[in-house]
Motif scaffolding. Sequence first.
Motif, short mmCIF file in Angstrom:
data_model
loop_
_atom_site.label_atom_id
_atom_site.label_comp_id
_atom_site.label_asym_id
_atom_site.label_seq_id
_atom_site.Cartn_x
_atom_site.Cartn_y
_atom_site.Cartn_z
N GLU A 109 -58.98 35.08 72.63
CA GLU A 109 -57.89 34.45 71.88
C GLU A 109 -58.32 34.09 70.45
OE1 GLU A 109 -56.31 31.19 74.09
OE2 GLU A 109 -55.61 32.44 75.75
N ASP A 110 -59.61 33.89 70.23
CA ASP A 110 -60.10 33.48 68.91
C ASP A 110 -60.86 34.57 68.18
OD1 ASP A 110 -59.03 30.95 69.20
OD2 ASP A 110 -60.87 30.08 70.01
N ILE A 111 -60.86 35.79 68.71
CA ILE A 111 -61.71 36.83 68.15
C ILE A 111 -61.37 37.14 66.69
CG2 ILE A 111 -60.25 38.74 68.95
CD1 ILE A 111 -62.82 40.32 69.49
N HIS A 112 -60.10 37.02 66.30
CA HIS A 112 -59.74 37.31 64.90
C HIS A 112 -60.27 36.23 63.96
CE1 HIS A 112 -56.62 34.81 66.60
NE2 HIS A 112 -56.01 34.64 65.43
N TYR A 113 -60.33 34.98 64.44
CA TYR A 113 -60.91 33.91 63.62
C TYR A 113 -62.42 34.09 63.48
CZ TYR A 113 -56.49 31.38 64.13
OH TYR A 113 -55.17 31.00 64.08
N LEU A 114 -63.06 34.51 64.57
CA LEU A 114 -64.50 34.76 64.53
C LEU A 114 -64.81 35.90 63.58
CD1 LEU A 114 -65.17 34.46 68.36
CD2 LEU A 114 -66.22 33.01 66.61
N MET A 115 -64.02 36.97 63.66
CA MET A 115 -64.25 38.13 62.81
C MET A 115 -64.09 37.78 61.34
SD MET A 115 -65.19 41.23 62.82
CE MET A 115 -65.20 42.64 61.71
N ALA A 116 -63.15 36.88 61.05
CA ALA A 116 -62.92 36.47 59.66
C ALA A 116 -64.15 35.77 59.07
CB ALA A 116 -61.71 35.55 59.57
N VAL A 131 -66.81 44.62 46.68
CA VAL A 131 -66.76 43.37 47.42
C VAL A 131 -66.21 42.26 46.54
CG1 VAL A 131 -68.14 41.61 48.59
CG2 VAL A 131 -68.65 44.04 48.93
N ASP A 132 -65.28 41.51 47.06
CA ASP A 132 -64.68 40.39 46.34
C ASP A 132 -65.30 39.08 46.84
OD1 ASP A 132 -63.04 39.18 44.53
OD2 ASP A 132 -61.16 39.70 45.53
N LYS A 133 -65.03 38.00 46.15
CA LYS A 133 -65.56 36.70 46.54
C LYS A 133 -64.83 36.20 47.79
CE LYS A 133 -66.30 31.98 44.89
NZ LYS A 133 -66.12 31.02 43.77
N TYR A 134 -65.59 35.67 48.74
CA TYR A 134 -65.00 35.09 49.95
C TYR A 134 -64.45 33.72 49.60
CZ TYR A 134 -64.48 33.78 54.88
OH TYR A 134 -63.97 33.40 56.10
N ASP A 135 -63.17 33.52 49.86
CA ASP A 135 -62.52 32.24 49.58
C ASP A 135 -62.25 31.54 50.91
OD1 ASP A 135 -60.90 30.11 48.86
OD2 ASP A 135 -59.70 31.26 47.44
N ALA A 136 -62.96 30.45 51.18
CA ALA A 136 -62.83 29.74 52.45
C ALA A 136 -61.39 29.28 52.70
CB ALA A 136 -63.77 28.54 52.49
N GLN A 141 -55.79 33.72 56.29
CA GLN A 141 -55.24 35.01 55.85
C GLN A 141 -56.14 36.15 56.30
OE1 GLN A 141 -53.88 35.39 51.68
NE2 GLN A 141 -54.98 37.33 51.61
N TYR A 142 -57.46 35.97 56.12
CA TYR A 142 -58.41 36.99 56.57
C TYR A 142 -58.26 37.19 58.08
CZ TYR A 142 -60.75 35.79 52.11
OH TYR A 142 -61.04 35.54 50.79
N ALA A 143 -58.12 36.07 58.82
CA ALA A 143 -57.98 36.14 60.28
C ALA A 143 -56.71 36.88 60.68
CB ALA A 143 -57.99 34.74 60.87
N ALA A 144 -55.63 36.65 59.94
CA ALA A 144 -54.37 37.33 60.22
C ALA A 144 -54.52 38.84 60.04
CB ALA A 144 -53.26 36.78 59.33
N ASP A 145 -55.27 39.23 59.01
CA ASP A 145 -55.53 40.66 58.79
C ASP A 145 -56.37 41.23 59.94
OD1 ASP A 145 -54.13 40.85 56.43
OD2 ASP A 145 -55.87 40.43 55.16
N MET A 146 -57.36 40.45 60.40
CA MET A 146 -58.19 40.91 61.52
C MET A 146 -57.36 41.07 62.79
SD MET A 146 -61.15 41.42 60.26
CE MET A 146 -60.30 41.85 58.72
N GLN A 147 -56.32 40.25 62.94
CA GLN A 147 -55.46 40.34 64.12
C GLN A 147 -54.64 41.62 64.10
OE1 GLN A 147 -52.77 36.96 64.73
NE2 GLN A 147 -53.44 36.89 66.86
N ARG A 148 -54.41 42.15 62.91
CA ARG A 148 -53.65 43.39 62.79
C ARG A 148 -54.56 44.63 62.79
NH1 ARG A 148 -50.35 39.90 59.46
NH2 ARG A 148 -51.72 40.22 57.66
N ALA A 149 -55.87 44.39 62.77
CA ALA A 149 -56.83 45.50 62.75
C ALA A 149 -57.00 46.11 64.14
CB ALA A 149 -58.18 44.99 62.23
N LYS A 150 -57.69 47.24 64.21
CA LYS A 150 -57.94 47.88 65.50
C LYS A 150 -58.85 47.02 66.35
CE LYS A 150 -57.38 52.70 64.03
NZ LYS A 150 -58.02 54.04 63.99
#
Length: 216
Positions: A109-116, A131-136, A141-150
């Motif tokens: 359930e939290d894998i997208h947050y972990l991946m972010a 590579v862009d700067k990581y913005d905490a 938003q990063y997690a939401a993208d990971m949720q849409r990833a394969k």
Amino acid sequence: MTWNDLTVGQYQQLYKVLKQPDKTNLDILTEIISICEGIPVDEIDGWAFKDLVEKEKEYKFLEKLDFDRTAKKYINVNGKRYKFVHEITEIPAARYIEAKHFSKGDFIEDIHYLMACCVKPMRKTWRGWVVDKYDAKLHSQYAADMQRAKFVEVHNCVVFFYLLYVELIKDLQPYLMQRLKGAMTEEQAKQTMEAFQLITDGFTAQSRLLNLSASA
């Protein structure tokens, strides 16, 4: 359909369905089709039984995590690209703390947050992707993208991160203890290592589970 067609979000929905013990096999199949193909459950309920039986064959792959376990260098999703950090020492300490926080709950359930916590955003320039700067503040938003990833790509990267992290910690602990003893009293060094261990406990617990998964 194969594992390569599933997104993280779809797998998380399937996971919730399969965790419900009161559902019949027909209910489960209906929800699997709905999640994977975007067809309303009410519409599927109107299908002929023979069509459902035929459709079930397409989802036999879900019975086993049978896919390439290679952790890819990049995650591409919806026109965006993220770089997976293979070198764990490149990840700031703040990301470790965040990852430990999300590892306390349900892994799937939290894998997208972990991946972010394990990626760096990228942006496209005339020279290509950089590579862009990581913005905490954009972690969600990063997690939401990971949720849409394969799913297979995210799963493999998170497994890689956990296993690498635990091996790194095992190798570093004796060295860290020696360094700390030279900078503080033995009691202070011990207390510092105990605090450090609290941060890593969540990772080591998850790594044991992931080891089993990776060897399945």
